[in-house]
Design an enzyme around this catalytic site. Structure first.
Site, PDB file in Angstrom:
ATOM      1  N   ILE A 123       0.851  -1.190   0.000  1.00 53.30           N
ATOM      2  CA  ILE A 123       0.000   0.000   0.000  1.00 53.30           C
ATOM      3  C   ILE A 123       0.886   1.239   0.000  1.00 53.30           C
ATOM      4  CG2 ILE A 123      -1.835   1.237   1.210  1.00 53.30           C
ATOM      5  CD1 ILE A 123      -2.709  -1.456   2.410  1.00 53.30           C
ATOM      6  N   LEU A 160      -0.769   4.194  -5.214  1.00 51.59           N
ATOM      7  CA  LEU A 160      -1.448   2.950  -5.585  1.00 51.59           C
ATOM      8  C   LEU A 160      -1.313   1.902  -4.494  1.00 51.59           C
ATOM      9  CD1 LEU A 160      -0.253   2.528  -9.275  1.00 51.59           C
ATOM     10  CD2 LEU A 160      -2.572   2.994  -8.526  1.00 51.59           C
ATOM     11  N   ASP A 172       8.004   0.516   3.163  1.00 49.44           N
ATOM     12  CA  ASP A 172       8.367   0.075   1.805  1.00 49.44           C
ATOM     13  C   ASP A 172       9.878   0.162   1.618  1.00 49.44           C
ATOM     14  OD1 ASP A 172       8.329   2.858   1.906  1.00 49.44           O
ATOM     15  OD2 ASP A 172       7.566   3.083  -0.134  1.00 49.44           O
TER      16      ASP A 172
HETATM   17  N1  LIG Z   1      -1.437   1.569 -13.316  1.00 49.06           N
HETATM   18  C1  LIG Z   1      -0.905   2.744 -12.966  1.00 49.06           C
HETATM   19  N2  LIG Z   1      -1.697   3.758 -12.606  1.00 49.06           N
HETATM   20  C2  LIG Z   1      -1.140   4.929 -12.206  1.00 49.06           C
HETATM   21  N3  LIG Z   1       0.174   5.184 -12.147  1.00 49.06           N
HETATM   22  C3  LIG Z   1       0.998   4.198 -12.520  1.00 49.06           C
HETATM   23  C4  LIG Z   1       0.510   2.933 -12.931  1.00 49.06           C
HETATM   24  N4  LIG Z   1       1.572   2.167 -13.222  1.00 49.06           N
HETATM   25  C5  LIG Z   1       2.654   2.892 -12.996  1.00 49.06           C
HETATM   26  N5  LIG Z   1       2.334   4.126 -12.591  1.00 49.06           N
HETATM   27  C6  LIG Z   1       3.298   5.144 -12.257  1.00 49.06           C
HETATM   28  O1  LIG Z   1       3.799   4.718 -10.987  1.00 49.06           O
HETATM   29  C7  LIG Z   1       3.630   5.723 -10.000  1.00 49.06           C
HETATM   30  C8  LIG Z   1       3.123   5.051  -8.757  1.00 49.06           C
HETATM   31  O2  LIG Z   1       4.111   4.098  -8.440  1.00 49.06           O
HETATM   32  P1  LIG Z   1       4.002   3.286  -7.082  1.00 49.06           P
HETATM   33  O3  LIG Z   1       5.339   2.692  -6.828  1.00 49.06           O
HETATM   34  O4  LIG Z   1       2.822   2.410  -7.116  1.00 49.06           O
HETATM   35  O5  LIG Z   1       3.731   4.478  -6.073  1.00 49.06           O
HETATM   36  P2  LIG Z   1       3.412   4.358  -4.524  1.00 49.06           P
HETATM   37  O6  LIG Z   1       4.088   3.106  -4.028  1.00 49.06           O
HETATM   38  O7  LIG Z   1       3.985   5.624  -4.007  1.00 49.06           O
HETATM   39  O8  LIG Z   1       1.934   4.302  -4.438  1.00 49.06           O
HETATM   40  C9  LIG Z   1       2.629   6.712 -10.546  1.00 49.06           C
HETATM   41  O9  LIG Z   1       3.034   7.988 -10.085  1.00 49.06           O
HETATM   42  C10 LIG Z   1       2.771   6.545 -12.060  1.00 49.06           C
HETATM   43  O10 LIG Z   1       3.791   7.411 -12.548  1.00 49.06           O
HETATM   44  C1  LIG Z   2       8.925   8.280   1.478  1.00 48.11           C
HETATM   45  C2  LIG Z   2       7.634   7.537   1.248  1.00 48.11           C
HETATM   46  C3  LIG Z   2       6.445   8.453   1.280  1.00 48.11           C
HETATM   47  C4  LIG Z   2       7.688   6.839  -0.099  1.00 48.11           C
HETATM   48  O1  LIG Z   2       6.493   6.131  -0.257  1.00 48.11           O
HETATM   49  P1  LIG Z   2       5.880   5.767  -1.694  1.00 48.11           P
HETATM   50  O2  LIG Z   2       6.537   6.662  -2.699  1.00 48.11           O
HETATM   51  O3  LIG Z   2       6.255   4.341  -1.912  1.00 48.11           O
HETATM   52  O4  LIG Z   2       4.421   5.972  -1.590  1.00 48.11           O
HETATM   53  C5  LIG Z   2       7.458   6.439   2.345  1.00 48.11           C
HETATM   54  O5  LIG Z   2       8.603   5.642   2.356  1.00 48.11           O
HETATM   55  C6  LIG Z   2       7.244   7.050   3.705  1.00 48.11           C
HETATM   56  O6  LIG Z   2       6.143   7.401   4.045  1.00 48.11           O
HETATM   57  N1  LIG Z   2       8.353   7.141   4.527  1.00 48.11           N
HETATM   58  C7  LIG Z   2       8.239   7.641   5.867  1.00 48.11           C
HETATM   59  C8  LIG Z   2       9.258   8.748   6.063  1.00 48.11           C
HETATM   60  C9  LIG Z   2      10.696   8.265   5.879  1.00 48.11           C
HETATM   61  O7  LIG Z   2      10.919   7.190   5.254  1.00 48.11           O
HETATM   62  O8  LIG Z   2      11.610   8.981   6.350  1.00 48.11           O
HETATM   63  K   LIG Z   3       6.551   2.215  -3.617  1.00 43.96           K
END
Ligand SMILES: Nc1ncnc2c1ncn2[C@@H]1O[C@H](COP(=O)(O)OP(=O)(O)O)[C@@H](O)[C@H]1O
Ligand SMILES: CC(C)(COP(=O)(O)O)[C@@H](O)C(=O)NCCC(=O)O
Ligand SMILES: [K+]
Length: 279
Positions: free
Chosen positions: A7, A11, A101
């Site tokens: 999560i 996404l 993550d």
């Molecule tokens: N199916 C999708 N829908 C939306 N964004 C996507 C998708 N696949 C890849 N992306 C890209 O990946 C990014 C989200 O990556 P993700 O690692 O899932 O983010 P997070 O872990 O922060 O939720 C989006 O900002 C977009 O650029």
């Molecule tokens: C930096 C992040 C927002 C990245 O999360 P993501 O891009 O995978 O949604 C996540 O790792 C987070 O919430 N970290 C907590 C603050 C830190 O790592 O210092």
């Molecule tokens: K991520």
């Protein structure tokens, strides 16, 4: 079946894994902001026995998800950042504040390559370092591609960078707003990754293998100069390492693990760094 949840802030990714064969049966993603309403692209919980969760979204999302799951499945394992796990010591002053993550990526990278630079290109781009021997140094957080684009408010938010466009195309000056924005944010991201990697390897005196994950991994990977491997399931791999459930996981085999990339010689990294200092 095992349901793994990654999560993120943009996404919520899920993956169904067969407990007996360890094979990945299906996967999907739903927008984290929206409720997990039935009928959305989420798996049928009746076939799920165990759930493993990595969440960096706000606490209420995790609470809601656990609530939704608790009387539908036998066991729910929630990953949390800790001071130490699986031979890796957390470099954060307050270890539990490190994004889960990032911690999952650090653990998976160490399991695979015994020390690595892990780059997660999601809502944010995070870069973490674990030395051979397991010491996590901490890392860097910068805006992800989409966030950088949104911050410019130039209406180019929905024009994604085509991961398959020609490599040198993104190096050229943009001749339309969307090109100027996409080339600019791409260069910001890849320049930061290349420079941060070189500076830390130089300082620590070790050339580390680089592993890249996250939704924008393929786009960012195109501009990364150092040998690296893309591992889409890297956060899930951290869950497998923390909560091994299948025979393969107990044997330390993580799903989708790439061949660990062979880093270039440290001297080459240092030469490149010295050269970039001249620019
Ligand atoms: N199916 C999708 N829908 C939306 N964004 C996507 C998708 N696949 C890849 N992306 C890209 O990946 C990014 C989200 O990556 P993700 O690692 O899932 O983010 P997070 O872990 O922060 O939720 C989006 O900002 C977009 O650029
Ligand atoms: C930096 C992040 C927002 C990245 O999360 P993501 O891009 O995978 O949604 C996540 O790792 C987070 O919430 N970290 C907590 C603050 C830190 O790592 O210092
Ligand atoms: K991520």
């Amino acid at each position: 079946m095992i349901l793994d949840l990654d999560i993120g802030n943009t996404l919520s990714k899920w993956r169904l894994k067969d407990s007996a064969s360890s094979e990945i049966r299906s996967r999907g993603a739903v927008w984290t902001r929206e409720e997990w309403r039935p009928g959305a692209d989420i798996p049928d919980l009746d076939i799920v026995d165990t759930v493993r969760i990595s969440s960096v979204a706000r606490r209420s999302v995790l609470a809601q998800t656990e609530q939704l799951l608790k009387d539908r499945v036998r066991a729910v394992h929630v990953a949390r950042s800790s001071r130490e796990a699986l031979g890796v010591t957390n470099g954060y002053v307050e270890p539990e504040r490190l994004g889960v993550d990032r911690w999952m990526g650090a653990l998976a990278g160490y399991q695979l390559a015994g020390g690595s630079c892990t780059v997660d290109c999601g809502s944010a781009i995070t870069i973490d370092f674990v030395l051979p021997g397991g010491r996590h140094l901490g890392g860097y957080i910068l805006p992800g591609l989409r966030l950088m684009k949104e911050s410019l408010k130039l209406g180019t938010r929905n024009v994604a960078i085509d991961p398959d466009s020609e490599a040198d195309e993104l190096l050229a000056p943009g001749r339309r707003t969307v090109e100027a924005v996409n080339h600019g944010i791409y260069m910001a991201a890849v320049s930061a990754v290349n420079r941060i990697y070189s500076e830390v390897c130089d300082r620590e005196g070790v050339a580390l293998p680089m592993l890249v994950t996250g939704g924008d991994a393929r786009v960012v990977s195109r501009g990364i100069r150092v040998p690296h491997a893309i591992w889409p399931d890297m956060v899930y791999a951290g869950l497998e390492a923390c909560f091994p459930l299948t025979a393969a996981e107990r044997a330390g085999r993580m799903a989708g693990a790439p061949v660990p990339p062979k880093p270039v010689a440290l001297e080459k990294i240092r030469a490149g760094l010295a050269f970039s200092m001249l620019l």
